[in-house]
Design a protein around this motif. Structure first.
Motif, PDB file in Angstrom:
ATOM      1  N   ASP A   1       0.814  -1.219   0.000  1.00 15.28           N
ATOM      2  CA  ASP A   1       0.000   0.000   0.000  1.00 15.28           C
ATOM      3  C   ASP A   1       0.847   1.268   0.000  1.00 15.28           C
ATOM      4  N   LEU A   2       1.985   1.215   0.650  1.00 18.39           N
ATOM      5  CA  LEU A   2       2.869   2.385   0.724  1.00 18.39           C
ATOM      6  C   LEU A   2       3.963   2.368  -0.344  1.00 18.39           C
ATOM      7  N   SER A   3       3.944   1.355  -1.186  1.00 18.15           N
ATOM      8  CA  SER A   3       4.959   1.211  -2.247  1.00 18.15           C
ATOM      9  C   SER A   3       6.369   1.258  -1.657  1.00 18.15           C
ATOM     10  N   GLN A   4       6.589   0.451  -0.617  1.00 19.38           N
ATOM     11  CA  GLN A   4       7.888   0.392   0.047  1.00 19.38           C
ATOM     12  C   GLN A   4       8.472  -1.015  -0.033  1.00 19.38           C
ATOM     13  N   GLU A   5       9.768  -1.071  -0.270  1.00 24.92           N
ATOM     14  CA  GLU A   5      10.530  -2.303  -0.184  1.00 24.92           C
ATOM     15  C   GLU A   5      11.735  -2.045   0.697  1.00 24.92           C
ATOM     16  N   SER A   6      11.993  -2.935   1.647  1.00 20.84           N
ATOM     17  CA  SER A   6      13.100  -2.667   2.571  1.00 20.84           C
ATOM     18  C   SER A   6      13.773  -3.950   3.013  1.00 20.84           C
ATOM     19  N   THR A   7      15.038  -3.817   3.347  1.00 19.62           N
ATOM     20  CA  THR A   7      15.802  -4.904   3.961  1.00 19.62           C
ATOM     21  C   THR A   7      16.282  -4.426   5.326  1.00 19.62           C
TER      22      THR A   7
ATOM     23  N   ASP B   1      17.139  -0.390   5.246  1.00 15.37           N
ATOM     24  CA  ASP B   1      17.300   0.301   3.954  1.00 15.37           C
ATOM     25  C   ASP B   1      15.966   0.261   3.228  1.00 15.37           C
ATOM     26  N   ILE B   2      15.357   1.435   3.037  1.00 16.40           N
ATOM     27  CA  ILE B   2      14.013   1.529   2.458  1.00 16.40           C
ATOM     28  C   ILE B   2      14.086   2.119   1.050  1.00 16.40           C
ATOM     29  N   THR B   3      13.348   1.502   0.139  1.00  7.33           N
ATOM     30  CA  THR B   3      13.192   2.044  -1.209  1.00  7.33           C
ATOM     31  C   THR B   3      11.725   2.389  -1.428  1.00  7.33           C
ATOM     32  N   PHE B   4      11.461   3.662  -1.751  1.00  4.17           N
ATOM     33  CA  PHE B   4      10.102   4.103  -2.082  1.00  4.17           C
ATOM     34  C   PHE B   4       9.955   3.948  -3.598  1.00  4.17           C
TER      35      PHE B   4
END
Length: 345
Positions: A67-73, A102-105
């Motif tokens: 929903d927030l268009s986030q990918e993170s490790t 580490d977040i990628t929007f």
């Protein structure tokens, strides 16, 4: 204030439960390390008076929020320090987890890094009730293997401990930006032995009490030891309920005992939802420094029969047929004949 008022009834219930249970604590010190890893559930038993224990590990997690268009490790280190002091059933515990996320929007092609403590708390645990305190319950049946290994309803009666402590939020923590520096934390932990190799642990936790985002949590863990007792596996269910974050997590793993004071472990797990979806794992170890010493009970304070069999009346008279403790009647009669012979000579 509204959040604090909403949580007060539950807090009162936890306090009442801890006070209502009978104070019959009797922690069982063991020759082998008693670690809470590889899961997050907490044993009802303390490590034992004079025992200092380290439980540490390294974690990795993939967390995506559709929903927030986030990918993170997320990568981090876990550290738990446990020390038994004053009484066998008392333990002080520090729990810390430091992570970097580490977040990628993905919608904006932007990256961001966050790092701080996701877990930072200190508390004291006290064993209130131990069903194995009664020696009659733990006596083996010398005539039946099945009686010693089959499941019995009395095994469902758990050991019970309570925990009181605080969660600390030091500095400008990006994971908990609105939390105070110190927030109370309470827990009730139970532990049951479901047979010779199965152990059931449950925790009911109330964290960040009095904050805008109080958190309720439960943990239920089932551990099984193999025929080779150096190996064990577990499965654990964790539920989290808060206005900030709610989820149900499932994890499983394996532990191996290298020595009576050193254990290594591995666990993996995942969430049940996609906001966010979580897949994670941890590799760790537990080690203890054992300075435990059994308390010496003065002979004046010992009960009859507590330190060996009771001595019968007139046992030390020359004409008595009763044997001394540890000496057979046959040998006793032989000693008596020698004593009479010496008197005649």
């Amino acid at each position: 204030m509204d959040a604090a008022r909403r949580t007060n009834p539950l807090l009162r219930s936890l306090i009442f439960l801890s006070l209502a249970l009978p104070v019959l604590g009797f922690s069982q010190y063991t020759e082998v390390i008693n670690s809470n890893r590889p899961g997050l559930s907490v044993s009802a038993y303390a490590v034992g008076k004079g025992v200092f224990q380290i439980e540490s590990g390294f974690l990795y997690e993939q967390r995506d929020h559709s929903d927030l268009s986030q990918e993170s490790t997320i990568m981090g280190a876990e550290l738990v320090l446990r020390y038994g002091f004053f009484k066998e059933m008392l333990e002080v515990t520090y729990e810390g987890t430091y992570v970097q996320q580490d977040i990628t929007f993905t919608a904006f092609d932007l990256n961001e890094k966050r790092s701080d403590f996701s877990r930072n708390r200190l508390g004291v645990k006290y064993l209130l009730y131990d069903p194995f305190k009664n020696p009659e319950r733990s006596k083996p049946n010398l005539y039946s293997w099945r009686a010693n290994n089959k499941f019995q309803l009395r095994d469902l009666v758990p050991a019970v401990s309570v925990y009181a402590g605080a969660t600390f939020n030091l500095g400008d923590n990006p994971f908990y930006p609105e939390d105070p520096i110190v927030a109370p934390r309470a827990m009730v932990a139970t532990q049951s032995s479901l047979g010779a190799r199965l152990v059931l642990i449950s925790n009911l936790i109330y964290d960040r009490i009095g904050t805008d985002y109080p958190e309720m949590e439960y943990l239920v863990s089932l551990s099984h030891a193999f025929k080779n007792p150096k190996w064990s596996v577990f499965v654990e269910n964790q539920g989290i309920k808060s206005d900030r974050y709610s989820d149900i997590l499932l994890r499983t793993g394996v532990a191996h005992l290298f020595s009576k004071s050193f254990q290594a472990d591995l666990n993996v797990g995942a969430s049940f939802k996609s906001t966010p979806s979580r897949m994670f794992g941890s590799l760790g170890f537990s080690y203890r420094f054992d300075f435990h010493q059994d308390e010496i009970i003065s002979i004046d304070d010992q009960k009859a029969g507590q330190n060996g069999a009771s001595i019968k009346r007139n046992a030390f008279k020359d004409d008595s047929d009763a044997a001394l403790p540890g000496i057979s009647k046959k040998k006793m009669r032989k000693l008596q004949r020698k004593a009479k012979k010496k008197k005649k000579d």
